[in-house]
Scaffold this motif. Structure first.
Motif, mmCIF file in Angstrom:
data_model
loop_
_atom_site.group_PDB
_atom_site.id
_atom_site.type_symbol
_atom_site.label_atom_id
_atom_site.label_comp_id
_atom_site.label_asym_id
_atom_site.label_seq_id
_atom_site.Cartn_x
_atom_site.Cartn_y
_atom_site.Cartn_z
ATOM 1 N N ARG A 170 0.823 -1.206 0.000
ATOM 2 C CA ARG A 170 0.000 0.000 0.000
ATOM 3 C C ARG A 170 0.863 1.264 0.000
ATOM 4 O O ARG A 170 0.452 2.307 -0.522
ATOM 5 C CB ARG A 170 -0.944 -0.010 1.214
ATOM 6 N N ALA A 171 2.059 1.168 0.586
ATOM 7 C CA ALA A 171 2.952 2.323 0.573
ATOM 8 C C ALA A 171 3.336 2.697 -0.864
ATOM 9 O O ALA A 171 3.500 3.881 -1.187
ATOM 10 C CB ALA A 171 4.196 2.044 1.405
ATOM 11 N N ALA A 172 3.478 1.683 -1.721
ATOM 12 C CA ALA A 172 3.791 1.957 -3.123
ATOM 13 C C ALA A 172 2.642 2.714 -3.786
ATOM 14 O O ALA A 172 2.866 3.625 -4.596
ATOM 15 C CB ALA A 172 4.059 0.654 -3.863
ATOM 16 N N LEU A 173 1.404 2.354 -3.432
ATOM 17 C CA LEU A 173 0.248 3.050 -3.985
ATOM 18 C C LEU A 173 0.188 4.486 -3.466
ATOM 19 O O LEU A 173 -0.153 5.413 -4.207
ATOM 20 C CB LEU A 173 -1.029 2.292 -3.622
ATOM 21 N N ASP A 174 0.534 4.691 -2.209
ATOM 22 C CA ASP A 174 0.639 6.052 -1.662
ATOM 23 C C ASP A 174 1.618 6.890 -2.481
ATOM 24 O O ASP A 174 1.355 8.051 -2.809
ATOM 25 C CB ASP A 174 1.120 6.012 -0.204
ATOM 26 N N ARG A 175 2.772 6.300 -2.803
ATOM 27 C CA ARG A 175 3.784 7.036 -3.552
ATOM 28 C C ARG A 175 3.312 7.353 -4.971
ATOM 29 O O ARG A 175 3.573 8.449 -5.500
ATOM 30 C CB ARG A 175 5.098 6.239 -3.585
ATOM 31 N N MET A 176 2.637 6.398 -5.614
ATOM 32 C CA MET A 176 2.098 6.646 -6.952
ATOM 33 C C MET A 176 1.100 7.800 -6.926
ATOM 34 O O MET A 176 1.106 8.672 -7.807
ATOM 35 C CB MET A 176 1.421 5.387 -7.491
ATOM 36 N N LEU A 177 0.224 7.788 -5.923
ATOM 37 C CA LEU A 177 -0.772 8.843 -5.813
ATOM 38 C C LEU A 177 -0.104 10.192 -5.587
ATOM 39 O O LEU A 177 -0.476 11.198 -6.206
ATOM 40 C CB LEU A 177 -1.739 8.530 -4.673
ATOM 41 N N CYS A 178 0.883 10.236 -4.713
ATOM 42 C CA CYS A 178 1.578 11.487 -4.415
ATOM 43 C C CYS A 178 2.265 12.039 -5.671
ATOM 44 O O CYS A 178 2.188 13.244 -5.961
ATOM 45 C CB CYS A 178 2.590 11.266 -3.291
ATOM 46 N N ALA A 179 2.910 11.171 -6.428
ATOM 47 C CA ALA A 179 3.582 11.611 -7.648
ATOM 48 C C ALA A 179 2.582 12.161 -8.659
ATOM 49 O O ALA A 179 2.820 13.207 -9.297
ATOM 50 C CB ALA A 179 4.370 10.446 -8.252
ATOM 51 N N ALA A 180 1.449 11.465 -8.828
ATOM 52 C CA ALA A 180 0.437 11.915 -9.779
ATOM 53 C C ALA A 180 -0.194 13.234 -9.327
ATOM 54 O O ALA A 180 -0.500 14.108 -10.149
ATOM 55 C CB ALA A 180 -0.635 10.843 -9.943
ATOM 56 N N LEU A 181 -0.397 13.385 -8.022
ATOM 57 C CA LEU A 181 -0.951 14.628 -7.500
ATOM 58 C C LEU A 181 -0.013 15.802 -7.780
ATOM 59 O O LEU A 181 -0.459 16.890 -8.187
ATOM 60 C CB LEU A 181 -1.196 14.499 -6.000
ATOM 61 N N GLU A 199 4.331 14.499 7.235
ATOM 62 C CA GLU A 199 4.134 15.850 7.721
ATOM 63 C C GLU A 199 4.540 16.869 6.653
ATOM 64 O O GLU A 199 5.458 16.622 5.871
ATOM 65 C CB GLU A 199 4.955 16.088 8.985
ATOM 66 N N PRO A 200 3.835 18.023 6.607
ATOM 67 C CA PRO A 200 4.212 19.060 5.627
ATOM 68 C C PRO A 200 5.652 19.521 5.820
ATOM 69 O O PRO A 200 6.180 19.509 6.930
ATOM 70 C CB PRO A 200 3.227 20.197 5.940
ATOM 71 N N LYS A 201 6.263 19.938 4.719
ATOM 72 C CA LYS A 201 7.607 20.496 4.799
ATOM 73 C C LYS A 201 7.586 21.793 5.603
ATOM 74 O O LYS A 201 6.544 22.465 5.688
ATOM 75 C CB LYS A 201 8.131 20.766 3.389
ATOM 76 N N PRO A 202 8.701 22.170 6.190
ATOM 77 C CA PRO A 202 8.766 23.443 6.913
ATOM 78 C C PRO A 202 8.311 24.607 6.028
ATOM 79 O O PRO A 202 8.704 24.711 4.869
ATOM 80 C CB PRO A 202 10.250 23.571 7.279
ATOM 81 N N GLY A 203 7.418 25.426 6.581
ATOM 82 C CA GLY A 203 6.919 26.568 5.838
ATOM 83 C C GLY A 203 5.717 26.261 4.965
ATOM 84 O O GLY A 203 5.205 27.145 4.274
ATOM 85 N N SER A 204 5.253 25.013 4.971
ATOM 86 C CA SER A 204 4.094 24.622 4.169
ATOM 87 C C SER A 204 2.998 24.066 5.069
ATOM 88 O O SER A 204 3.262 23.517 6.138
ATOM 89 C CB SER A 204 4.487 23.568 3.130
ATOM 90 N N TYR A 205 1.758 24.237 4.620
ATOM 91 C CA TYR A 205 0.615 23.669 5.343
ATOM 92 C C TYR A 205 0.200 22.315 4.774
ATOM 93 O O TYR A 205 -0.619 21.612 5.368
ATOM 94 C CB TYR A 205 -0.592 24.607 5.260
ATOM 95 N N TRP A 206 0.741 21.937 3.612
ATOM 96 C CA TRP A 206 0.164 20.830 2.856
ATOM 97 C C TRP A 206 1.157 19.683 2.668
ATOM 98 O O TRP A 206 2.367 19.882 2.611
ATOM 99 C CB TRP A 206 -0.295 21.321 1.484
ATOM 100 N N SER A 207 0.613 18.485 2.543
ATOM 101 C CA SER A 207 1.387 17.300 2.193
ATOM 102 C C SER A 207 0.486 16.378 1.391
ATOM 103 O O SER A 207 -0.725 16.608 1.286
ATOM 104 C CB SER A 207 1.908 16.588 3.446
ATOM 105 N N CYS A 208 1.050 15.327 0.812
ATOM 106 C CA CYS A 208 0.246 14.366 0.054
ATOM 107 C C CYS A 208 -0.612 13.542 0.998
ATOM 108 O O CYS A 208 -0.106 12.996 1.983
ATOM 109 C CB CYS A 208 1.151 13.437 -0.746
ATOM 110 N N PRO A 209 -1.904 13.415 0.727
ATOM 111 C CA PRO A 209 -2.741 12.560 1.560
ATOM 112 C C PRO A 209 -2.444 11.091 1.289
ATOM 113 O O PRO A 209 -2.109 10.708 0.158
ATOM 114 C CB PRO A 209 -4.161 12.920 1.124
#
Length: 279
Positions: A170-181, A199-209
């Motif tokens: 499932r982690a691989a599917l997470d990575r595919m989704l993040c890349a496509a997003l 967790e979001p990068k420093p200075g950002s509010y957002w990360s890949c779900p």
């Protein structure tokens, strides 16, 4: 104006949870379904309505279902009944809230629209995507997204766990989704920062779900009677500010085929049709 306690609870619960939970139970079961002929279901079409609408001084509500759902009578009735009940509860809550507040303060009626669309019909599976828009005051309304995955032979709803083979990465599917997003974000804004999982990068509010935070359904296909892959629905505020809008990400079946449960792998072929980045 503050919402009543009971109406706040109804909003937090959301239409997606109440509708999908009413369809069936026991989503975790992944046993192979009985073999059935390929192609559309031969079950008698449902006679339940495809729409419901109500307007009054307190709230305007609307339900829309696609014609294709009539081929799955059990699912159709469950979705219609649960959705109408949810909308009626919304209207009752709107009336109670405004009565408690001593008037509407010049605000327009509350609004809720539940729309089921993008039907995908294969030999064993039937899928829909769902959007539930709510306005209860403020600068804008909010939309929640969900999906329906229906096993036509078992006549019950399933989830992503059933579509993936045991032990699938499932982690691989997470990575595919993040890349496509990230690809879609760059299409909308070439200057968009690259998101990462966790967790979001420093200075950002957002990360890949991750998958646990994302509605996952069947993607349409260029091959009739098949699913072209998986569709991921990401709402506003999840991967960017409200103005950025929602994302509908399609991962082609060729990319995820190694992760699919053999019981359902033959339901996938072709590829998702190309769609605009903003949907």
């Amino acid at each position: 104006m503050s919402l009543s306690r009971s109406f706040k609870a109804a909003i937090l619960l959301g239409a997606a949870v109440s509708v999908l939970a009413a369809c069936n139970r026991g989503e975790e079961e992944t046993a192979a379904p009985p073999a059935i002929p390929a192609g559309p279901s031969a079950a008698p079409a449902s006679t339940a309505p495809l729409a419901y609408e109500s307007e009054n001084a307190f709230a305007n509500v609307k339900l829309t279902l696609p014609e294709a759902v009539k081929g799955q009578p059990d699912l159709h009735k469950a979705l219609y009944d649960a959705s109408v009940k949810d909308l009626q509860t919304f209207v009752e809550g709107a009336q109670a809230d405004r009565t408690e507040a001593g008037g509407d303060g010049g605000l327009p009626p509350y609004e809720k629209q539940v729309t089921f669309d993008t039907p995908v019909d294969t030999g064993k599976l039937f899928g829909l995507t769902t959007s539930a828009y709510e306005f209860t005051g403020g600068a804008h309304g909010n939309t929640a997204y969900s999906t329906v995955l229906w096993d036509k032979a078992l006549k019950r709803r399933i989830d992503l766990n059933a579509l993936l083979r045991p032990g699938a990465d499932r982690a691989a599917l997470d990575r595919m989704l993040c890349a496509a997003l990230n690809v879609e974000k760059k299409v909308r804004d070439p200057q968009a920062a690259v998101l990462t999982l966790g967790e979001p990068k420093p200075g950002s509010y957002w990360s890949c779900p991750g998958l646990a935070e994302t509605a996952v359904g069947l993607a349409p296909s260029t091959t009739p009677g098949k699913a072209g892959g998986l569709t991921f629905l990401i709402g506003p505020y999840v991967a960017g500010p409200y103005a950025e809008g929602a994302y509908r990400i399609d991962l082609p079946q060729a990319q995820i085929r190694a992760l699919l449960n053999p019981a359902y792998a033959d339901e996938f072929a072709g590829a998702p049709p190309k769609r605009p980045a903003t949907t």
